[in-house]
Enzyme design. Structure first.
Site, PDB file in Angstrom:
ATOM      1  N   ARG A  94     -17.367  14.484 -23.305  1.00  0.00           N
ATOM      2  CA  ARG A  94     -16.146  13.974 -22.962  1.00  0.00           C
ATOM      3  C   ARG A  94     -14.846  14.015 -24.120  1.00  0.00           C
ATOM      4  O   ARG A  94     -15.373  13.718 -25.199  1.00  0.00           O
ATOM      5  CB  ARG A  94     -16.192  12.588 -22.261  1.00  0.00           C
ATOM      6  CG  ARG A  94     -17.042  12.225 -21.119  1.00  0.00           C
ATOM      7  CD  ARG A  94     -16.584  13.091 -19.712  1.00  0.00           C
ATOM      8  NE  ARG A  94     -17.131  12.819 -18.633  1.00  0.00           N
ATOM      9  CZ  ARG A  94     -18.157  13.699 -18.339  1.00  0.00           C
ATOM     10  NH1 ARG A  94     -18.324  14.797 -18.898  1.00  0.00           N
ATOM     11  NH2 ARG A  94     -18.634  13.583 -17.304  1.00  0.00           N
TER      12      ARG A  94
ATOM     13  N   ALA B 115      -0.987   5.037  -8.675  1.00  0.00           N
ATOM     14  CA  ALA B 115      -1.779   4.334  -7.748  1.00  0.00           C
ATOM     15  C   ALA B 115      -2.978   5.193  -7.426  1.00  0.00           C
ATOM     16  O   ALA B 115      -2.541   6.600  -7.021  1.00  0.00           O
ATOM     17  CB  ALA B 115      -1.225   3.847  -6.517  1.00  0.00           C
TER      18      ALA B 115
ATOM     19  N   TYR C 286     -13.324  12.840  -5.571  1.00  0.00           N
ATOM     20  CA  TYR C 286     -12.357  12.363  -6.474  1.00  0.00           C
ATOM     21  C   TYR C 286     -11.302  13.537  -6.895  1.00  0.00           C
ATOM     22  O   TYR C 286     -10.328  13.469  -6.881  1.00  0.00           O
ATOM     23  CB  TYR C 286     -12.901  11.516  -7.759  1.00  0.00           C
ATOM     24  CG  TYR C 286     -11.765  11.168  -8.498  1.00  0.00           C
ATOM     25  CD1 TYR C 286     -10.798   9.975  -8.177  1.00  0.00           C
ATOM     26  CD2 TYR C 286     -11.682  11.436  -9.888  1.00  0.00           C
ATOM     27  CE1 TYR C 286      -9.744   9.609  -9.042  1.00  0.00           C
ATOM     28  CE2 TYR C 286     -10.671  11.246 -10.743  1.00  0.00           C
ATOM     29  CZ  TYR C 286      -9.793  10.197 -10.206  1.00  0.00           C
ATOM     30  OH  TYR C 286      -8.760   9.917 -11.254  1.00  0.00           O
TER      31      TYR C 286
ATOM     32  N   ILE D 154     -27.642   5.213 -20.165  1.00  0.00           N
ATOM     33  CA  ILE D 154     -26.973   6.257 -19.874  1.00  0.00           C
ATOM     34  C   ILE D 154     -27.574   7.184 -18.794  1.00  0.00           C
ATOM     35  O   ILE D 154     -28.687   7.490 -18.678  1.00  0.00           O
ATOM     36  CB  ILE D 154     -27.062   7.171 -21.215  1.00  0.00           C
ATOM     37  CG1 ILE D 154     -26.340   6.876 -22.633  1.00  0.00           C
ATOM     38  CG2 ILE D 154     -26.348   8.738 -21.047  1.00  0.00           C
ATOM     39  CD1 ILE D 154     -26.360   7.311 -23.704  1.00  0.00           C
TER      40      ILE D 154
ATOM     41  N   ILE E   9     -16.854   3.401 -21.990  1.00  0.00           N
ATOM     42  CA  ILE E   9     -16.533   2.757 -23.314  1.00  0.00           C
ATOM     43  C   ILE E   9     -16.683   1.535 -22.782  1.00  0.00           C
ATOM     44  O   ILE E   9     -17.065   0.670 -23.687  1.00  0.00           O
ATOM     45  CB  ILE E   9     -15.371   3.438 -23.702  1.00  0.00           C
ATOM     46  CG1 ILE E   9     -15.600   4.787 -24.362  1.00  0.00           C
ATOM     47  CG2 ILE E   9     -14.607   2.338 -24.830  1.00  0.00           C
ATOM     48  CD1 ILE E   9     -14.143   5.389 -24.781  1.00  0.00           C
TER      49      ILE E   9
ATOM     50  N   ASP F 121       0.778  -1.120  -0.163  1.00  0.00           N
ATOM     51  CA  ASP F 121       0.043  -0.008  -0.050  1.00  0.00           C
ATOM     52  C   ASP F 121       0.970   1.148  -0.053  1.00  0.00           C
ATOM     53  O   ASP F 121       1.719   1.103   0.606  1.00  0.00           O
ATOM     54  CB  ASP F 121      -0.978   0.046   1.316  1.00  0.00           C
ATOM     55  CG  ASP F 121      -2.110   1.005   1.141  1.00  0.00           C
ATOM     56  OD1 ASP F 121      -1.903   2.069   0.962  1.00  0.00           O
ATOM     57  OD2 ASP F 121      -3.169   0.404   1.619  1.00  0.00           O
TER      58      ASP F 121
END
Length: 312
Positions: free
Chosen positions: A214, A83, A150, A206, A191, A61
């Site tokens: 995008r 990572a 994120y 969708i 995709i 880790d």
């Protein structure tokens, strides 16, 4: 021959980078085989490298400082840091985990890298750092207002890279990848999902009305940009295909390429998904000597051919 540590090296982008690096360099692949998606996919990604004299796999880790220290004491010349806890939707479910891995993990790696005498640190960032659109295409001076945990975690990691460069003198590059796709791609990306559904003539769902757009980057272009960043550049760079397509049009394009009977359905929008991404890649072209070479049609056909072979 340099010694290069690739974190997340069993993942999609990491293993694809190792494919090229292993020809000329010694590689340490560090991966914790997190079950966010099937770890067997990751094991398959690196199966052909096991036994290669230039390759060593360490299961561990990036948040384990003692492990990082022991690896870097071996004389690592470069780090390619791939990572991460991926996935905008996953980050909304579990923002603490995303912060721990993407931000704290990067900080720990930077600290150990600084103490090791590393030559350069390449950080895998994301177009998600931009978030709210002020103008298109995004250049690197566009405001960064992430709309998901994120994106926030990736932006914080970028700032740590910048600070370690400016204060401590560690050479760092953050590559803002724009939705990378291609053979071995993660199974949770659009995709991949659309193509697998289309091959089975199943409905393609969708989120939202399909109008989000995008910019997609083929894997070989992302790999080439990363390799160039080992030799040139510091700071942040957009790595994208330089064109954009709506999610609705993307689904139709995949259906047409495959000759599928799949129908498109629409469902509720998901919070945290960026409305649009589109990369201005002029800075990377000028400073790294890189520009994308695979357009979306070519990349999709290549990926679908690979996927068909995998299904056989």
């Amino acid at each position: 021959m340099s010694l290069i540590l690739v974190t997340g090296g069993a993942g999609f982008i990491g293993s694809s980078i190792i494919d090229e690096l292993i020809k000329k360099h010694e590689i340490i692949c560090l991966d914790n085989f997190d079950p966010y998606y099937d770890p067997n996919i990751k094991r398959k990604n690196i199966a052909d490298k096991i036994g290669n004299k230039n390759f060593r796999l360490i299961k561990g880790d990036i948040c384990n400082e003692n492990l990082l220290r022991s690896i870097l004491q071996e004389g690592v010349d470069y780090i390619i840091h791939e990572a991460a806890q991926a996935g905008v939707r996953e980050s909304i479910k579990n923002p603490k985990k995303v912060h721990q891995i993407n931000t704290i993990g990067t900080l720990k790696l930077l600290k150990e890298a600084l103490d090791s005498g590393l030559k350069k640190f390449i950080n895998a960032s994301s177009s998600s750092v931009y978030g709210e659109v002020k103008y298109l295409p995004f250049d690197e001076k566009h405001p960064t207002t992430p709309v998901s945990p994120y994106g926030a975690s990736k932006l914080a990691a970028e700032h740590y890279c910048r600070i370690f460069r400016e204060i401590y003198g560690l050479k760092t590059v953050s590559l803002r990848y724009f939705t990378v796709y291609g053979p071995r791609m993660r199974p949770d990306l659009a995709i991949s999902i659309f193509a697998k559904k289309a091959l089975k003539n199943e409905p393609i769902e969708i989120y939202g009305d399909g109008s989000k757009t995008r910019d997609f980057t083929y894997i070989t272009d992302a790999v080439n940009a990363t390799l160039k960043a080992l030799k040139k550049g510091v700071g942040e760079y957009n790595i994208g295909g330089g064109e954009r397509i709506s999610i609705g049009e993307l689904a139709k394009k995949i259906i047409n390429i495959i000759g599928s009977k799949s129908e498109i359905t629409y469902t509720e929008n998901i919070k945290g998904d960026a409305e649009h991404t589109w990369a201005n890649v002029r800075k990377a072209e000028k400073e790294l000597g890189w520009k994308p070479s695979i357009n979306l049609d070519e990349g999709l056909r290549s990926y679908i051919e690979w996927l068909k072979r995998e299904f056989e």
